[in-house]
Write a protein that holds these residues in place. Structure first.
Motif, PDB file in Angstrom:
ATOM      1  N   ALA A  66      33.101  31.138  37.356  1.00 50.94           N
ATOM      2  CA  ALA A  66      33.386  32.476  36.818  1.00 50.94           C
ATOM      3  C   ALA A  66      32.131  33.077  36.182  1.00 50.94           C
ATOM      4  O   ALA A  66      31.860  34.274  36.342  1.00 50.94           O
ATOM      5  CB  ALA A  66      34.527  32.410  35.812  1.00 50.94           C
TER       6      ALA A  66
ATOM      7  N   GLN B 283      30.405  36.522  37.437  1.00 52.15           N
ATOM      8  CA  GLN B 283      30.162  37.653  36.539  1.00 52.15           C
ATOM      9  C   GLN B 283      28.696  38.072  36.607  1.00 52.15           C
ATOM     10  O   GLN B 283      28.381  39.256  36.605  1.00 52.15           O
ATOM     11  CB  GLN B 283      30.561  37.309  35.109  1.00 52.15           C
ATOM     12  CG  GLN B 283      32.045  37.370  34.898  1.00 52.15           C
ATOM     13  CD  GLN B 283      32.431  37.209  33.442  1.00 52.15           C
ATOM     14  OE1 GLN B 283      31.724  36.582  32.665  1.00 52.15           O
ATOM     15  NE2 GLN B 283      33.546  37.796  33.082  1.00 52.15           N
TER      16      GLN B 283
ATOM     17  N   ASP C  18      36.919  40.262  37.123  1.00 49.99           N
ATOM     18  CA  ASP C  18      37.928  39.200  37.066  1.00 49.99           C
ATOM     19  C   ASP C  18      38.946  39.350  38.197  1.00 49.99           C
ATOM     20  O   ASP C  18      39.341  38.374  38.820  1.00 49.99           O
ATOM     21  CB  ASP C  18      38.651  39.189  35.715  1.00 49.99           C
ATOM     22  CG  ASP C  18      37.763  38.710  34.581  1.00 49.99           C
ATOM     23  OD1 ASP C  18      36.729  38.063  34.841  1.00 49.99           O
ATOM     24  OD2 ASP C  18      38.109  38.981  33.413  1.00 49.99           O
TER      25      ASP C  18
ATOM     26  N   GLN D 174      37.402  38.330  41.442  1.00 52.30           N
ATOM     27  CA  GLN D 174      37.258  36.869  41.469  1.00 52.30           C
ATOM     28  C   GLN D 174      38.570  36.206  41.850  1.00 52.30           C
ATOM     29  O   GLN D 174      38.607  35.346  42.732  1.00 52.30           O
ATOM     30  CB  GLN D 174      36.817  36.350  40.098  1.00 52.30           C
ATOM     31  CG  GLN D 174      35.402  36.698  39.730  1.00 52.30           C
ATOM     32  CD  GLN D 174      35.018  36.179  38.365  1.00 52.30           C
ATOM     33  OE1 GLN D 174      35.474  35.113  37.942  1.00 52.30           O
ATOM     34  NE2 GLN D 174      34.168  36.912  37.669  1.00 52.30           N
ATOM     35  N   ARG D 175      39.656  36.602  41.197  1.00 51.20           N
ATOM     36  CA  ARG D 175      40.969  36.001  41.482  1.00 51.20           C
ATOM     37  C   ARG D 175      41.387  36.250  42.925  1.00 51.20           C
ATOM     38  O   ARG D 175      41.848  35.348  43.618  1.00 51.20           O
ATOM     39  CB  ARG D 175      42.024  36.539  40.516  1.00 51.20           C
ATOM     40  CG  ARG D 175      41.943  35.923  39.136  1.00 51.20           C
ATOM     41  CD  ARG D 175      43.144  36.290  38.279  1.00 51.20           C
ATOM     42  NE  ARG D 175      43.227  37.714  38.004  1.00 51.20           N
ATOM     43  CZ  ARG D 175      42.549  38.343  37.035  1.00 51.20           C
ATOM     44  NH1 ARG D 175      41.751  37.662  36.252  1.00 51.20           N
ATOM     45  NH2 ARG D 175      42.682  39.640  36.845  1.00 51.20           N
TER      46      ARG D 175
END
Length: 82
Positions: free
Chosen positions: A35, A39, A45, A48-49
């Motif tokens: 993560a 970033q 976020d 990313q998920r």
């Protein structure tokens, strides 16, 4: 989120694991460390998920019991020049 954006996020995740972190098949990286790298590359976020979910569904990654992200044969063999 557009499918193309999700696909790009998944490819970025694999690129970081294989090229930047030099992981090989069945090696893993903690979700927290990944993560932080994502970033640094500007992935939100949500991206990313969504990217992780797609990479798992395609069999490029698998999630370890401890939350680590593990590289599969298919993920390692992904052609980043496509």
């Amino acid at each position: 989120m557009a499918e193309q954006t999700i696909e790009a996020a998944a490819h970025k995740i694999l690129y970081i694991l294989v090229v930047e972190q030099s992981l090989r098949t069945q090696e893993s990286m903690s979700a927290k460390a990944l993560a932080a790298d994502l970033q640094r590359h500007g992935l939100s976020d949500g991206d990313q998920r969504a990217g992780l979910d797609l990479a798992v569904r395609k069999g490029w990654l698998q999630m370890g019991a401890d939350g680590a992200v593990q590289l599969t044969d298919a993920g390692f063999d992904l052609n980043f020049n496509q």
